[in-house]
Design an enzyme around this catalytic site. Structure first.
Site, PDB file in Angstrom:
ATOM      1  N   HIS A  55       0.821  -1.215   0.000  1.00 15.63           N
ATOM      2  CA  HIS A  55       0.000   0.000   0.000  1.00 15.63           C
ATOM      3  C   HIS A  55       0.857   1.267   0.000  1.00 15.63           C
ATOM      4  O   HIS A  55       1.943   1.297   0.581  1.00 15.63           O
ATOM      5  CB  HIS A  55      -0.900   0.030   1.236  1.00 15.63           C
ATOM      6  CG  HIS A  55      -1.878  -1.086   1.309  1.00 15.63           C
ATOM      7  ND1 HIS A  55      -3.031  -1.112   0.564  1.00 15.63           N
ATOM      8  CD2 HIS A  55      -1.887  -2.224   2.056  1.00 15.63           C
ATOM      9  CE1 HIS A  55      -3.716  -2.215   0.849  1.00 15.63           C
ATOM     10  NE2 HIS A  55      -3.036  -2.907   1.743  1.00 15.63           N
ATOM     11  N   CYS A 405       5.708 -30.015  -9.433  1.00 14.88           N
ATOM     12  CA  CYS A 405       4.363 -29.416  -9.458  1.00 14.88           C
ATOM     13  C   CYS A 405       4.178 -28.781 -10.832  1.00 14.88           C
ATOM     14  O   CYS A 405       4.758 -27.742 -11.130  1.00 14.88           O
ATOM     15  CB  CYS A 405       4.230 -28.369  -8.358  1.00 14.88           C
ATOM     16  SG  CYS A 405       2.658 -27.482  -8.360  1.00 14.88           S
TER      17      CYS A 405
END
Length: 882
Positions: A55, A405
């Site tokens: 942010h 994966c």
């Protein structure tokens, strides 16, 4: 740790992102530091479930401590991410107004940003909003651009901070909750299950438990009320829908529901905001999921059409105050860091600076060290080349070419490195956050069992085959992606038809597809003309292909197209090499997988023991423990296969559950399960919630007053095509299955690219796929011999109750479908249906009194092809219900 051990200068309670940042900064000084974590791993509480946004603090309340620390922290963490290798993307954000009231607030938010020291916002009109984000829903009235908002790997900062703290001498104790604490005026004594820790100063950064730690020393400054935020993560194929973080106009209690890309290539929707009482309840809820999907449809309708990869919930440490609660109790030598909510990741390094200053004010003599250890963590972002995409990295260490994966492209080398790291993972969840393993769309369907073994061995299991490189050939006659029955049969038939260089690429260590892991009979009847068990069947087709001269490239993953698909070139990663190869023809035979729990949007907690049939079978094959009492979700063929596998593993199946009115398999299977195996089937029933922390403890079924106890849940069926390559090739796709649209020659919409097997129609039997692969070889051979790619085809469209049909196109004059049939699957049970094939008003074919079952496709003879009018338009397959 012994109770009489030498005291530390500072003990930090809580190894989330804030506590770890504080420990890192303290360890850069001549201080002895202990970092205590109640959980099994660092960052496994509030820090692991957030929106992963760095942010600017533009919308913080001016004048607050939070506003100041977020502004400072954003700058610190941005710089640190660069030096430490943390994935970060400066996407910028758009604050979008959807009505006049929200529009009126935008100028005030711009002024508030200036008050917070941020002056780079800009008001934009609706046209500009849609120029920047064309996939937003209609109705936006304007927006506020915030160019410096960014997305970040939310977990890597925690690992980097803690690793750097330990590297500079800090002591990390995990599974060490502070059960009691006392002060003798000189030292605090913190009692943990791992022994007592003595320390001069204490920093309470315990997050959700910070108020409880304070109350143990008779201080009641604030109360933490957990604020649950649920989020939905969408598939990577949705990433192209947006470029910025799309923020709502905030309210007094929440920043609202946002849509944001992630550094991992997904799209995030959320969070909700719900105050609850249980500080351990990170369960997702049906109401939360439904609310998020409704918001998603309102903000970006195309998003919710994509597959869901994960659903999770995090808890924010909200208090009765609107600001951070950071305070020094100087006489007690104690600093409390509380009320750190969603901005904690951004502010973490600035909070650490602030806490160090408070400790110095309280009497801590902190002198900077002359020599410091710096760390770099694995960059897991999509913008940074991962090891499996780096030829030099693979050449130096073949383990980086062994992709484990496949959804997330995580190599065995990365798992090994994580397991050997300074702050190594204890469990699959920790390994996931360090490597991305198991985070992808299949949620462990393919790799889960292998990953479990690798974690147990520290990632150093012996390679299944010697390291070798894919030949750096620039050309094949035919390249087949997928070494299951369809791919192997197609390759074998092509060689017999005289095709030159034919290669099958398979990502597993051995070819053969799912059959390799299914040790029961029923394979090979229609294609090999004998009944075989799955592993023997897989070996038989592999041997046939090799005898025919097919190059079988195992442990080789196709990671994408090299250029546009029309060039027919693919990127391949294997142990020892990263190459691209081209071919005159490509056959996609990538198969299908079961939809996992997250994609089915089943709420609840996220414990271990939630499996698919594919993962179950692989775990049993690897001799891994799969539980004692299981619930099987589904009642189709594969569901009964799951029941059989569980029984062979010594697991009691306490129930089968289906939302349908009856089972979807053969009657003999259902009777055997009910009477021989004593497995009850509950129809018209759904799993409404899953319970458990580390392991499943039960499920809530619709219509039941109490949960059904179990420690394993197996989701079966609900097949989805393994369609990533097809989508990235921009092939024309079926709107329901998202499989490539193919004609009766199994040609896709792009010249030279074919598709076969369960990629097109999950999930038919292995012999059906093999016969279809053999059939496809004829069309491929014709293409190699110079036959033109058809420019015109007639669509075959399903009508209710049918959901899909395959093939779904045909070329007039080519009057043969694979095996002489079209496959069509119903979306509902229908008794005594009259199946009708029509072209306009013309009935081409009919079958009377057919029972339709959702999970069982019916075969429709292709004889009607002879009666088609080449100019008569599309053909439909539907019913006249009799």
């Amino acid at each position: 740790m012994a109770a009489d051990s030498a005291p530390f200068d500072v003990a930090v309670i809580g190894a989330g992102v804030v506590g770890s940042a504080i420990a890192r900064l303290l360890a850069q000084h001549d201080l002895s530091v202990c970092l205590l974590e109640a959980g099994r791993d660092i960052g496994a509480g509030t820090s692991k479930a957030n929106t992963a946004i760095l942010h600017t603090g533009f919308d913080a309340k001016p004048g607050t401590l939070e506003a100041r620390l977020v502004a400072r922290g954003q700058s610190l963490l941005r710089d640190y991410a660069t030096s430490a290798g943390i994935a970060l993307e400066a996407t910028g954000a758009l604050l979008v107004a959807w009505n006049d009231e929200q529009q009126a607030r935008l100028p005030m938010l711009a002024q508030q940003a200036v008050a917070n020291g941020y002056d780079r916002t800009a008001l934009i009109d609706a046209d500009d909003v849609y120029r920047r984000e064309p996939n937003l829903a209609r109705g936006a009235t304007g927006g506020l651009s915030v160019p410096d908002e960014a997305i970040i790997d939310p977990w890597a900062p925690v690992f980097a901070f803690a690793t750097e703290a330990v590297a500079n001498g800090a002591r990390l104790l995990r599974m060490a909750p502070v059960d009691d604490l006392s002060d003798d005026g000189e030292h605090w004594r913190l009692v943990t299950p791992r022994g007592a820790v003595r320390t001069r100063f204490v920093v309470n950064a315990a997050g959700l438990r910070a108020d409880e730690i304070d109350r143990r020393r008779n201080v009641d400054r604030f109360t933490v009320t957990p604020r649950r935020g649920e989020l939905i993560v969408f598939d990577k194929l949705a990433r192209g829908l947006l470029q910025h973080i799309v923020l709502p106009v905030p309210t007094a209690t929440t920043k609202g529901v946002l849509v944001s890309p992630t550094v991992f290539g997904n799209v995030l929707l959320g969070p909700t905001a719900e105050d609850i009482h249980d500080k351990t309840d990170t369960s997702s809820t049906r109401a939360g999921i439904d609310a998020l999907l409704a918001q998603g449809r309102r903000i970006m309708p195309a998003l919710v059409a994509h597959e869901v990869t994960a659903v999770y919930a995090g808890l924010r440490a909200a208090t009765e105050y609107a600001d951070y609660q950071i305070a020094l109790d100087a006489p007690a030598r104690f600093v409390t860091v509380g009320g750190i909510r969603s901005t904690g990741l951004t502010a973490s390094m600035a909070i650490a600076e602030h806490v160090l200053a408070l400790l110095a004010e309280g009497g801590l003599d902190a002198r900077p060290r002359a020599q410091l250890e710096r760390v770099r963590v694995a960059n897991l972002g999509e913008e940074q080349p991962r090891p499996a995409f780096d030829p030099d990295c693979i050449a130096a260490d073949p383990e980086y070419g062994r992709i484990v994966c496949h959804c997330e492209r995580v190599s065995r080398g990365e798992i090994r490195d994580a397991c050997a790291s300074t702050v190594a993972p204890f469990d699959l969840d920790g390994l996931r956050r360090r490597t991305r393993v198991l985070m992808g769309r299949c949620q462990g369907f393919w790799c889960g069992a292998n990953v479990i073994d690798l974690l147990a061995t520290g990632g150093r299991a012996e390679p299944s085959v010697p390291a070798r490189a894919v030949p750096p050939s620039t050309h094949y006659d035919v390249l087949i992606v997928g070494g299951g029955p369809a791919g192997l049969a197609a390759a074998t038939a092509l060689r017999k038809l005289g095709a030159g260089r034919v290669a099958v690429v398979d990502r597993e260590a051995e070819p053969g597809g799912v059959a390799r892991h299914v040790n029961h009979a029923g394979y090979g009847l229609r294609d090999l003309h004998r009944v075989m068990r799955g592993p023997a069947y897989a070996r038989a087709w592999t041997a046939k292909a090799e005898r025919a001269g097919v190059e079988v490239l195992t442990e080789t993953t196709v990671t994408g197209w090299h250029g546009p698909a029309v060039d027919r070139a693919l990127e391949l990663t294997s142990p020892g090499s990263r190459v691209h190869v081209a071919a005159d023809a490509i056959v996609l035979a990538t198969g299908c997988r079961e939809r996992p729990r997250a994609a089915r949007l089943v709420p609840g907690s996220r414990p271990g023991g939630v499996l698919t049939t594919g993962l179950l079978q692989r775990m049993i094959e690897a001799r891994q423990w799969v539980g004692t009492n299981a619930v099987v979700v589904g009642a189709e063929h594969v569901s009964y296969s799951a029941v059989l596998a569980l029984r062979h593993a010594g697991v009691r199946v306490v129930a089968m559950v289906t939302e349908g009115p009856r089972h979807e398999s053969f009657g003999a299977f259902a009777l055997a399960a009910r009477y021989s195996w004593q497995v009850p089937l509950f129809t018209g029933t759904r799993v409404e919630q899953i319970f458990g922390r580390n392991r499943v403890t039960g499920v809530q079924l619709s219509g039941w007053t109490r949960p059904l106890e179990c420690d394993t849940v197996v989701f079966t069926g609900d097949w989805v095509a393994d369609y990533e390559l097809a989508v990235r090739a921009e092939l024309a796709l079926d709107p329901v299955t998202r499989a490539p649209r193919v004609d009766t020659g199994l040609r896709t919409s792009t010249a030279g690219i074919f598709a076969a097997g369960n990629l097109l129609h999950g999930a038919q039997t292995a012999d059906v796929c093999a016969l279809e692969g053999s059939f496809a070889a004829g069309a491929v051979a014709s293409w190699l011999d110079g036959e033109a790619w058809p420019s015109k085809a007639i669509d075959v469209t399903p009508e209710a109750p049918f959901a899909w049909v395959s093939p779904n196109r045909f070329v007039p004059g080519q009057n043969a479908a694979p095996r002489g049939v079209f496959l069509a699957a119903s979306a509902e049970f229908v008794r005594r249906a009259n199946v009708v094939v029509r072209q306009g008003a013309n009935v081409l074919w009919t079958r009377r009194r057919t029972t339709l079952v959702p999970a069982r496709a019916i075969a429709i003879d292709d004889t009607w092809l002879e009666n088609v009018d080449p100019e008569g338009g599309r053909v439909t397959i539907g019913t006249n219900r009799g």
